[in-house]
Design an enzyme around this catalytic site. Structure first.
Site, mmCIF file in Angstrom:
data_model
loop_
_atom_site.group_PDB
_atom_site.id
_atom_site.type_symbol
_atom_site.label_atom_id
_atom_site.label_comp_id
_atom_site.label_asym_id
_atom_site.label_seq_id
_atom_site.Cartn_x
_atom_site.Cartn_y
_atom_site.Cartn_z
ATOM 1 N N HIS A 177 0.831 -1.201 0.000
ATOM 2 C CA HIS A 177 0.000 0.000 0.000
ATOM 3 C C HIS A 177 0.870 1.258 0.000
ATOM 4 O O HIS A 177 0.450 2.315 -0.460
ATOM 5 C CB HIS A 177 -0.910 0.040 1.239
ATOM 6 C CG HIS A 177 -1.963 -1.023 1.255
ATOM 7 N ND1 HIS A 177 -1.704 -2.312 1.659
ATOM 8 C CD2 HIS A 177 -3.277 -0.985 0.920
ATOM 9 C CE1 HIS A 177 -2.826 -3.021 1.574
ATOM 10 N NE2 HIS A 177 -3.785 -2.243 1.133
ATOM 11 N N ASP A 249 -4.702 -6.303 -7.565
ATOM 12 C CA ASP A 249 -4.893 -5.580 -6.314
ATOM 13 C C ASP A 249 -5.114 -4.111 -6.696
ATOM 14 O O ASP A 249 -4.967 -3.713 -7.849
ATOM 15 C CB ASP A 249 -3.666 -5.747 -5.413
ATOM 16 C CG ASP A 249 -4.012 -5.640 -3.928
ATOM 17 O OD1 ASP A 249 -5.090 -5.100 -3.609
ATOM 18 O OD2 ASP A 249 -3.209 -6.094 -3.096
#
Length: 495
Positions: A177, A249
């Site tokens: 992230h 993702d």
């Protein structure tokens, strides 16, 4: 005409679809929508949102979420799927199958037909900041057996499963992230560990695979797996003969977004072999529009072929047909069975380290817990000290609590009830704060018994000088199982 935005999975800012949002969604015409905690409120409101999404898209589109179990849950009302780590302790494929089906029932009750779960990452590094209790364990064969069972349980109950994060996110201390992780392992090492669960999922015919934003230099020295033809087309499609959906993702994660800005990564992912490109704008619709424009430009410029886009859309359409999103309400009897199963699994996963006392429900019990826990990565919520006290108080009605960070309140409580047994809770997975370490040392010197409740990370148990009850989770069933264990075998903790 080829419509490349049909490969996008987008998100929405809130719990309802306004007329403006509906018009935008219809014009964009993405492959579907991914829901997060901000979108999920009451069952009725969420089911309305899902129905409105499909009305706007004028088809039975894919609506997804992350209902992994344990710490990563988007729907919290109703039976809560168990922590994967706890399932790993149970080591029972049938329980894993039933857990996947339980998660699916809760989602399909809302009309959600795609679950980005389970994680098939092997938890090699305990300091991994993004996997941890989301993993089914450290043994590749166990992760494979339990993870495939979970996925098949989900799909048997009508919800498409996405095993993740291919080709493995378990051996890195970098959160994708926030930055690009690099795993410098040989192909042989990956085949012996990280790839074992994913190959098993492919062989079992699990419907979809989610990619990892991780660089594997031994296989592709330039592009992370999400954008790598060598890994997606070469390994997954050609060598392993996988025919299901490959979904990325989230493309807004810094591991990709910082290196391939302005939506460039979307076309690269599709060209590499992905079918669905997940983009999370977190309320910013312009990010989705940016990715749609980038796809159109790549198509016109020839860096993305119409054939590749059509093949991706065909796979998504086939999934819509195979996993229709018609709501299936859960009966009261089924809900009761599912709640009983979550408690059974939570109880079975309890681990006791050291000799635990039996606590008297008629006497005072002290509870010390942090006010809150630091979050990161995919974690949307934590167990507050107030919530923990409220969950334990039905079993221990004379429970007295203090926040660990409040040294004055902690000292006052210990002075007022010097003979009362104490519970010291750790509720995070990012290390133990110094205040907790100091309090544990103090409790260890008291004459009254003290127990460390390790409610998230089992690694915390070895770091404090107290007997520990490791729950492998902090959800409702875990707390009820913990209370039952502290009461002793002769009593049952109130619900």
């Amino acid at each position: 005409m080829t419509h490349p935005a049909r490969t996008l999975m987008v998100d929405l800012p809130g719990p309802s679809l306004t007329p403006d949002l509906a018009r935008w969604l219809r014009a964009l015409n993405p492959g579907g929508v991914c829901l997060f905690a901000r979108n999920i409120t009451t069952p009725e409101a969420t089911a309305r949102l899902v129905a409105d999404i499909r009305d706007a898209l004028e088809r039975d589109a894919l609506v997804a979420t992350d209902q992994e179990g344990g710490a990563v849950l988007r729907r919290l009302d109703g039976p809560q799927p168990p922590t994967p780590q706890g399932l790993g302790v149970l080591d029972d494929p049938q329980a894993a199958f039933e857990a996947g089906a339980l998660a699916a029932r809760g989602l399909l009750e809302l009309g959600i037909n795609w679950n980005y779960a389970p994680s098939l990452d092997v938890n090699i590094d305990p300091l991994n900041p993004v996997i941890g209790e989301r993993s089914l364990g450290t043994d590749p064969a166990r992760v494979a057996a339990l993870g495939v069972a979970w996925a098949l349980g989900s799909e048997s109950a009508g919800v498409l499963s996405a095993v993740k994060h291919f080709p493995g996110h378990g051996d890195t201390r970098v959160d994708s992230h926030l930055a690009l992780p690099v795993v410098n392992k040989s192909r042989a090492a990956l085949e012996a560990c990280e790839w074992v669960p994913f190959r098993a999922a492919v062989q079992a015919g699990v419907g979809s695979v989610m990619t990892a934003h991780i660089l594997y230099p031994a296989l592709d020295p330039e592009r992370p797996a999400t954008l790598s033809p060598a890994l997606l087309d070469g390994l997954l499609r050609q060598e392993w003969s996988y025919s299901g959906i490959v979904v990325t993702d989230a493309m807004d994660m810094k591991a990709v977004a910082d290196r391939y800005p302005a939506g460039q990564g979307a076309a690269l992912a599709l060209a590499a072999g992905a079918d669905a490109v997940l983009v999370c704008g977190h309320g910013d619709q312009s990010l989705h529009d940016l990715h749609a424009r980038a796809l159109e430009q790549a198509l016109r410029g020839g860096t993305l072929s119409a054939e590749r886009v059509e093949a991706a859309i065909t796979r998504l359409s086939q999934a819509e047909a195979r996993f229709p999103g018609a709501r299936r309400l859960v009966s009261a009897a089924q809900r009761q069975q599912d709640e009983a199963a979550t408690l059974r699994w939570a109880t079975g996963a309890l681990e006791r380290q050291g000799l635990l006392p039996t606590l008297d429900p008629a006497a005072p019990v002290l509870l010390f817990a942090p006010a809150e826990s630091e979050l990161g990565g995919p974690y949307g919520d934590f167990l507050s000290s107030e919530a923990l006290a409220a969950a334990l108080r039905p079993a221990f009605p004379h429970l007295q609590s203090a926040v660990i960070e409040d040294a004055e309140a902690t000292a006052a409580l210990l002075a007022r009830l010097p003979s009362a047994p104490a519970l010291l809770a750790t509720t995070g997975r990012w290390g133990i704060p110094d205040t907790t370490v100091a309090l544990a040392a103090r409790l260890a010197t008291r004459r009254a018994p003290a127990v460390h409740l390790a409610l998230w990370s089992p690694d915390a148990a070895a770091q404090l000088p107290l007997p520990a009850l490791v729950t492998h989770g902090f959800r409702r069933a875990h707390l009820q199982a913990a209370a039952h264990a502290l009461l002793g075998s002769g009593q049952t903790a109130p619900v």
